[in-house]
Design a protein around this motif. Sequence first.
Motif, PDB file in Angstrom:
ATOM      1  N   ALA A  54       5.832  -3.523 -97.739  1.00  0.00           N
ATOM      2  CA  ALA A  54       6.858  -3.559 -98.795  1.00  0.00           C
ATOM      3  C   ALA A  54       7.299  -4.993 -99.130  1.00  0.00           C
ATOM      4  O   ALA A  54       7.376  -5.352-100.313  1.00  0.00           O
ATOM      5  N   PRO A  55       7.593  -5.859 -98.135  1.00  0.00           N
ATOM      6  CA  PRO A  55       7.950  -7.248 -98.478  1.00  0.00           C
ATOM      7  C   PRO A  55       6.855  -7.998 -99.229  1.00  0.00           C
ATOM      8  O   PRO A  55       7.136  -8.738-100.179  1.00  0.00           O
ATOM      9  N   LEU A  56       5.597  -7.804 -98.827  1.00  0.00           N
ATOM     10  CA  LEU A  56       4.496  -8.499 -99.501  1.00  0.00           C
ATOM     11  C   LEU A  56       4.355  -8.024-100.946  1.00  0.00           C
ATOM     12  O   LEU A  56       4.170  -8.841-101.862  1.00  0.00           O
ATOM     13  N   VAL A  57       4.432  -6.712-101.163  1.00  0.00           N
ATOM     14  CA  VAL A  57       4.313  -6.176-102.527  1.00  0.00           C
ATOM     15  C   VAL A  57       5.480  -6.665-103.390  1.00  0.00           C
ATOM     16  O   VAL A  57       5.308  -7.023-104.555  1.00  0.00           O
ATOM     17  N   PHE A  58       6.687  -6.696-102.810  1.00  0.00           N
ATOM     18  CA  PHE A  58       7.864  -7.179-103.547  1.00  0.00           C
ATOM     19  C   PHE A  58       7.667  -8.627-103.983  1.00  0.00           C
ATOM     20  O   PHE A  58       7.943  -8.978-105.143  1.00  0.00           O
ATOM     21  N   MET A  59       7.183  -9.489-103.089  1.00  0.00           N
ATOM     22  CA  MET A  59       6.986 -10.898-103.434  1.00  0.00           C
ATOM     23  C   MET A  59       5.870 -11.069-104.466  1.00  0.00           C
ATOM     24  O   MET A  59       5.962 -11.934-105.342  1.00  0.00           O
ATOM     25  N   LEU A  60       4.845 -10.239-104.370  1.00  0.00           N
ATOM     26  CA  LEU A  60       3.768 -10.300-105.368  1.00  0.00           C
ATOM     27  C   LEU A  60       4.298  -9.895-106.745  1.00  0.00           C
ATOM     28  O   LEU A  60       3.955 -10.515-107.758  1.00  0.00           O
ATOM     29  N   ALA A  61       5.132  -8.855-106.784  1.00  0.00           N
ATOM     30  CA  ALA A  61       5.681  -8.400-108.064  1.00  0.00           C
ATOM     31  C   ALA A  61       6.617  -9.442-108.666  1.00  0.00           C
ATOM     32  O   ALA A  61       6.641  -9.649-109.878  1.00  0.00           O
ATOM     33  N   LYS A  62       7.433 -10.094-107.813  1.00  0.00           N
ATOM     34  CA  LYS A  62       8.387 -11.099-108.283  1.00  0.00           C
ATOM     35  C   LYS A  62       7.755 -12.477-108.441  1.00  0.00           C
ATOM     36  O   LYS A  62       8.357 -13.379-109.035  1.00  0.00           O
ATOM     37  N   LYS A  64       7.374 -14.653-106.170  1.00  0.00           N
ATOM     38  CA  LYS A  64       8.161 -15.604-105.388  1.00  0.00           C
ATOM     39  C   LYS A  64       7.708 -15.521-103.940  1.00  0.00           C
ATOM     40  O   LYS A  64       7.737 -14.448-103.334  1.00  0.00           O
ATOM     41  N   PHE A  65       7.277 -16.647-103.389  1.00  0.00           N
ATOM     42  CA  PHE A  65       6.741 -16.665-102.040  1.00  0.00           C
ATOM     43  C   PHE A  65       7.444 -17.764-101.236  1.00  0.00           C
ATOM     44  O   PHE A  65       7.410 -18.931-101.624  1.00  0.00           O
ATOM     45  N   SER A  66       8.095 -17.380-100.149  1.00  0.00           N
ATOM     46  CA  SER A  66       8.727 -18.347 -99.260  1.00  0.00           C
ATOM     47  C   SER A  66       8.927 -17.696 -97.905  1.00  0.00           C
ATOM     48  O   SER A  66       9.062 -16.465 -97.805  1.00  0.00           O
ATOM     49  N   ILE A  67       8.959 -18.522 -96.855  1.00  0.00           N
ATOM     50  CA  ILE A  67       9.171 -18.015 -95.502  1.00  0.00           C
ATOM     51  C   ILE A  67      10.555 -17.389 -95.388  1.00  0.00           C
ATOM     52  O   ILE A  67      10.732 -16.326 -94.777  1.00  0.00           O
ATOM     53  N   LYS A  68      11.558 -18.050 -95.987  1.00  0.00           N
ATOM     54  CA  LYS A  68      12.933 -17.542 -95.915  1.00  0.00           C
ATOM     55  C   LYS A  68      13.040 -16.157 -96.555  1.00  0.00           C
ATOM     56  O   LYS A  68      13.657 -15.241 -95.995  1.00  0.00           O
ATOM     57  N   LEU A  69      12.425 -15.991 -97.731  1.00  0.00           N
ATOM     58  CA  LEU A  69      12.465 -14.699 -98.404  1.00  0.00           C
ATOM     59  C   LEU A  69      11.732 -13.645 -97.591  1.00  0.00           C
ATOM     60  O   LEU A  69      12.199 -12.501 -97.471  1.00  0.00           O
ATOM     61  N   MET A  70      10.587 -14.014 -97.006  1.00  0.00           N
ATOM     62  CA  MET A  70       9.811 -13.062 -96.213  1.00  0.00           C
ATOM     63  C   MET A  70      10.609 -12.592 -94.999  1.00  0.00           C
ATOM     64  O   MET A  70      10.644 -11.388 -94.690  1.00  0.00           O
ATOM     65  N   ILE A  71      11.283 -13.523 -94.317  1.00  0.00           N
ATOM     66  CA  ILE A  71      12.087 -13.153 -93.144  1.00  0.00           C
ATOM     67  C   ILE A  71      13.228 -12.223 -93.556  1.00  0.00           C
ATOM     68  O   ILE A  71      13.509 -11.220 -92.895  1.00  0.00           O
ATOM     69  N   GLY A  72      13.884 -12.561 -94.667  1.00  0.00           N
ATOM     70  CA  GLY A  72      14.981 -11.711 -95.152  1.00  0.00           C
ATOM     71  C   GLY A  72      14.514 -10.316 -95.503  1.00  0.00           C
ATOM     72  O   GLY A  72      15.173  -9.313 -95.160  1.00  0.00           O
ATOM     73  N   LEU A  73      13.355 -10.206 -96.167  1.00  0.00           N
ATOM     74  CA  LEU A  73      12.825  -8.890 -96.548  1.00  0.00           C
ATOM     75  C   LEU A  73      12.364  -8.095 -95.325  1.00  0.00           C
ATOM     76  O   LEU A  73      12.555  -6.871 -95.270  1.00  0.00           O
ATOM     77  N   MET A  74      11.774  -8.790 -94.349  1.00  0.00           N
ATOM     78  CA  MET A  74      11.354  -8.101 -93.127  1.00  0.00           C
ATOM     79  C   MET A  74      12.563  -7.567 -92.361  1.00  0.00           C
ATOM     80  O   MET A  74      12.546  -6.448 -91.838  1.00  0.00           O
ATOM     81  N   ALA A  75      13.630  -8.364 -92.325  1.00  0.00           N
ATOM     82  CA  ALA A  75      14.857  -7.908 -91.657  1.00  0.00           C
ATOM     83  C   ALA A  75      15.439  -6.705 -92.383  1.00  0.00           C
ATOM     84  O   ALA A  75      15.878  -5.727 -91.759  1.00  0.00           O
ATOM     85  N   ALA A  76      15.448  -6.760 -93.723  1.00  0.00           N
ATOM     86  CA  ALA A  76      15.933  -5.622 -94.510  1.00  0.00           C
ATOM     87  C   ALA A  76      15.067  -4.389 -94.266  1.00  0.00           C
ATOM     88  O   ALA A  76      15.574  -3.253 -94.209  1.00  0.00           O
ATOM     89  N   GLY A  77      13.755  -4.595 -94.112  1.00  0.00           N
ATOM     90  CA  GLY A  77      12.850  -3.481 -93.817  1.00  0.00           C
ATOM     91  C   GLY A  77      13.159  -2.839 -92.473  1.00  0.00           C
ATOM     92  O   GLY A  77      13.103  -1.608 -92.330  1.00  0.00           O
ATOM     93  N   CYS A  78      13.513  -3.674 -91.474  1.00  0.00           N
ATOM     94  CA  CYS A  78      13.888  -3.137 -90.160  1.00  0.00           C
ATOM     95  C   CYS A  78      15.150  -2.285 -90.255  1.00  0.00           C
ATOM     96  O   CYS A  78      15.242  -1.211 -89.656  1.00  0.00           O
ATOM     97  N   VAL A  79      16.119  -2.775 -91.008  1.00  0.00           N
ATOM     98  CA  VAL A  79      17.372  -2.028 -91.181  1.00  0.00           C
ATOM     99  C   VAL A  79      17.101  -0.709 -91.906  1.00  0.00           C
ATOM    100  O   VAL A  79      17.618   0.352 -91.526  1.00  0.00           O
ATOM    101  N   LEU A  80      16.271  -0.763 -92.954  1.00  0.00           N
ATOM    102  CA  LEU A  80      15.943   0.441 -93.708  1.00  0.00           C
ATOM    103  C   LEU A  80      15.210   1.450 -92.831  1.00  0.00           C
ATOM    104  O   LEU A  80      15.471   2.662 -92.908  1.00  0.00           O
ATOM    105  N   ALA A  81      14.296   0.961 -91.998  1.00  0.00           N
ATOM    106  CA  ALA A  81      13.576   1.861 -91.085  1.00  0.00           C
ATOM    107  C   ALA A  81      14.542   2.543 -90.122  1.00  0.00           C
ATOM    108  O   ALA A  81      14.405   3.736 -89.830  1.00  0.00           O
ATOM    109  N   ARG A  82      15.524   1.794 -89.653  1.00  0.00           N
ATOM    110  CA  ARG A  82      16.504   2.367 -88.717  1.00  0.00           C
ATOM    111  C   ARG A  82      17.346   3.454 -89.384  1.00  0.00           C
ATOM    112  O   ARG A  82      17.778   4.408 -88.741  1.00  0.00           O
TER     113      ARG A  82
END
Length: 339
Positions: A54-62, A64-82
Amino acid sequence: MTILQTRKNWLWLFLMLVLLTNMMLYSTSFGHTIIPQESNGVVLGSLIDFIIIAPLVFMLAKKKFSIKLMIGLMAAGCVLARLIIPQTMLAPYSSFTAFGIAAEIIIVAFEMLVISSFILYLPKIIKSTRTSDMPLLFAFPQAVDQHIKRRPMLHVLCSELLMFYYALFSWRQQAPAGYTLHKKTSYIAFQFMMIHAIVIETLGIHWWLHSKYPIVSVILLALNIYSVLFFLADLQAMRLNPAQIRNGTLYVSLGLMKRAKIPLSQITQMTTNVSEEKLPKNIAQFIVKDFEAGKPSVILHCDKPVAITLPFGIEKHYHQIAIKVDDAPAFIEELKTGV
């Protein structure tokens, strides 16, 4: 529709499918019937979807590629999974989600620190705004950038403060001299029609929904109140910010939705006899949407790309800007004098 736009639409559709299929898997009776008794493999696949795919597809659609954005999206993915995956199934991988929640807390804490610095500098920002010779819609964001390092959260906060100011505290102000963009259109009628529709929808649905789904009704009520405030603010911003030429710069805005400051020295050509109503996408448009498509009064051609500021501080750059004003002859004449 271009190939790039089609590809972007497919990416958004794929992202929605990834999220929806995982939600259906754990939240519906059909999903429960197809999950095997040994569910570790299924849960691991869902975690990969939430944290990586999901984070990779989101960045491809937008784009926008950055380590900070990837970390933020991965963290959001963990919260969503929980939130979506039952705790009994998620137990073997609880360390992943705990890491994501910790990262999300750190990100939120950092953003709160940024907001705190904004509050600390607010008196200086207000003073700079009041002493500026630019219209308020332009002066306030510039004052924020002048005193605080540019950050996305500050742009969002700046947009929200402008929205609340125009919606609640600007009604006694008189519109300054300038060239209006909305008086010969149905813009005001459309805004009030939207506000009227939201109020009726709120009164008609909220009480019924509150008895069955109270949380959903409260969320819907909050969104409706915000929507009414936004439409009022956009109307006031349009009324109080006509196109103006000050100190060799053209200030033009379309309510809260779009604004630009264009140095007259950058204008190399002006097209006044525009025949087509549908303009190419590479031309920024300051044309109030009406029931009928309107032709621009003038298209400005600039030698350098001009920054067009959208909601939440998002910027796009254009070499050509189309503008439609109510008093086109006077506006064009003043532009020619300045250029």
